[in-house]
Write an enzyme that holds these catalytic residues in place. Structure first.
Site, PDB file in Angstrom:
ATOM      1  N   LYS A 187      18.477  21.599 -18.026  1.00  0.00           N
ATOM      2  CA  LYS A 187      17.867  20.380 -17.485  1.00  0.00           C
ATOM      3  C   LYS A 187      18.947  19.445 -16.957  1.00  0.00           C
ATOM      4  CE  LYS A 187      14.512  16.762 -18.735  1.00  0.00           C
ATOM      5  NZ  LYS A 187      13.691  16.183 -19.820  1.00  0.00           N
ATOM      6  N   SER A 243       8.889  15.450 -19.004  1.00  0.00           N
ATOM      7  CA  SER A 243       9.803  15.377 -17.879  1.00  0.00           C
ATOM      8  C   SER A 243      10.573  16.678 -17.618  1.00  0.00           C
ATOM      9  CB  SER A 243      10.817  14.256 -18.121  1.00  0.00           C
ATOM     10  OG  SER A 243      11.582  14.517 -19.294  1.00  0.00           O
ATOM     11  N   SER A 303       8.401  15.765 -23.815  1.00  0.00           N
ATOM     12  CA  SER A 303       8.906  16.290 -22.541  1.00  0.00           C
ATOM     13  C   SER A 303       9.333  17.752 -22.561  1.00  0.00           C
ATOM     14  CB  SER A 303      10.072  15.428 -22.046  1.00  0.00           C
ATOM     15  OG  SER A 303       9.607  14.185 -21.602  1.00  0.00           O
TER      16      SER A 303
END
Length: 480
Positions: free
Chosen positions: A76, A151, A175
């Site tokens: 990420k 996210s 997330s």
């Protein structure tokens, strides 16, 4: 058949026997990215040296006993990577290249994993749909007209689409777990402090936690084995012994007791989601577990408390992005204008919204009414969850109240968007671990079963999740 249809253990055997090379795995990853990422938008940056690194590792793979050696991974884009761009999906950091690796990346590289690239996300990890990326939205591999969740949308979508074997995400209010549910993969949010946050760009420091997203529960356990453990560079890192999480996988569920909070199955849960979770509960019962309905009354305050606390911490953490030290710097005549214009031009609307909310909550005259009260709710929730774990081994329920919604459907309604995390937020406020595991499909879209455990009891979560996965069929590949 894709090489990634095999799990970590099988691929490790193939590498040791010389039937597959690290270069083969990297090629598989890049070929799949080339074929699908125009549709999905999961990657922001690719590792230009990946094939060169793979060639150096090919012969070593036959001698390595580490199961992660040579495995392609996506990271990420709020987890820093030495020499590889880390943007947090924000124009503020569009050209930022870190000088060091995050602890989790360092540990994976030490184990022999190979970073394929950096994954798209909601800007600074603020969002539930991955539509807040400054560069492009991520789309759900099951239906590219729908969101992948957020996210960590790129982290979930890349695994579901077969672009990488597994990925790292971060979880502040759901997330990792919510995107895992929307994309039909396994996502673990570990206990706060189990995995080092050193090198994670902070959103809300008391809530953020890095964790793995994978196709299978077994692969997830292998990944957590590698990244968990104390880190001197993180002052909140717990000094606990890390067990071998794979050792818990083949234990049955006979005699285990699970709690199903009535608040998690209340009004607002979509009928299709409810149906799949009820089936999942029957499956768990058939495996020998007892499930009883309980009430955790304080969770009704979780959403309000979370957005006050997380936004307050964000307003403090993001103060470092001022146009002076690093990142975007706006052209201006005065120092005050540099600060103002850099933040005005560099941050997206959702980030600005949360900074303003947090600044307001911390301001003179409102601190006691908002921030302090939210902290009191957090304490109350910890007490309520502790009472449940006195009697039950784990808590079960849906990961999200609905399946993935359409792109653009909730952008103009932040409150509805925030409500997508209503099942996941309590876990972050309390600091306990939780895992989302695929629980079937509703109208062709994945549903996630969330299993919540007590502090540092990830082994129990893997035990339950693996037993359920084996009985329920586990990961299914979307047709892109």
């Amino acid at each position: 058949m894709s090489l990634f249809d095999h799990g970590v253990a099988k691929l490790h055997t193939l590498l040791k026997e010389g039937e597959v090379t690290v270069t083969d795995l990297v090629k598989e990853s890049f070929d799949r990215i080339e074929a699908t990422d125009d549709q999905i938008g999961a990657f922001l940056t690719l590792n230009e040296d990946a094939f060169e690194q793979a060639k150096r590792m090919d012969e070593l793979a036959k001698m390595s006993d580490n199961p992660l050696f040579g495995m392609p991974i996506g990271v990420k884009d709020n987890i820093v990577t030495k020499g590889m761009r880390t943007t947090c999906a924000s124009t503020f950091l569009e050209n930022f290249v870190p000088a060091h690796d995050a602890t989790v990346v360092e540990r994976l590289h030490d184990a022999g994993a190979l970073t394929i690239g950096k994954l798209n996300m909601d800007e600074f990890a603020m969002g539930s749909s991955n539509e807040n990326s400054a560069f492009k939205p991520v789309r759900n591999p099951w239906d590219p007209t729908r969101v992948p969740g957020g996210s960590s949308g790129g982290s979930a979508a890349s695994v579901a689409a077969g672009q990488v074997l597994f990925s790292l995400g971060s979880d502040t209010g759901g997330s990792i777990r919510q995107p895992a549910a929307y994309c039909g993969v396994v996502g673990m949010k570990p206990t706060y402090g189990l995995v080092s946050r050193f090198g994670l760009v902070a959103f809300a420091s008391s809530l953020d936690q890095i964790g793995p997203l994978t196709r299978t529960v077994e692969d997830n356990a292998y990944l957590l084995n590698t990244i968990a453990g104390h880190c001197d560079m993180d002052s909140t890192s717990a000094e606990v012994e890390v067990p071998d999480y794979t050792a818990a996988l083949n234990q049955d569920l006979t005699g285990m007791k699970f709690a199903l909070p009535e608040e998690f199955m209340a009004e607002g849960v979509a009928p299709g989601v409810r149906e799949q979770i009820e089936k999942a509960i029957e499956t768990l019962k058939s495996l020998g577990a007892t499930i009883e309905t309980v009430s955790i009354p304080s969770v009704k305050y979780a959403l309000s408390a979370y957005y006050l606390l997380a936004s307050s911490e964000a307003s403090s953490n993001l103060a470092r992005f001022d146009g002076i030290r690093y990142g975007r710097r706006a052209e201006a005549d005065t120092l005050d204008e540099v600060f103002t214009y850099s933040r005005e031009q560099g941050f997206g609307d959702e980030v600005k919204r949360r900074i303003m909310l947090g600044t307001y909550a911390l301001s003179s005259g409102y601190y006691d009414a908002f921030y302090k009260k939210a902290q009191q709710v957090r304490t109350l929730m910890k007490q309520d969850f502790a009472k449940v774990f006195e009697e039950y081994d784990a808590i079960v329920g849906p990961t999200a109240p609905t399946t993935a919604f359409k792109l653009g459907e909730q952008l103009d309604d932040p409150l509805t968007m925030y409500a997508n995390d209503i099942m996941t937020i309590p876990v972050n406020l309390v600091g306990i671990p939780a895992i989302s595991v695929p629980a079937g499909l509703s109208e062709g879209l994945p549903v996630g079963l969330q299993i919540i455990g007590n502090y540092f009891d990830e082994s129990t979560l893997y035990r339950v999740a693996h037993a359920f996965e084996q009985a329920n069929g586990g990961f299914k590949m979307p047709q892109l």
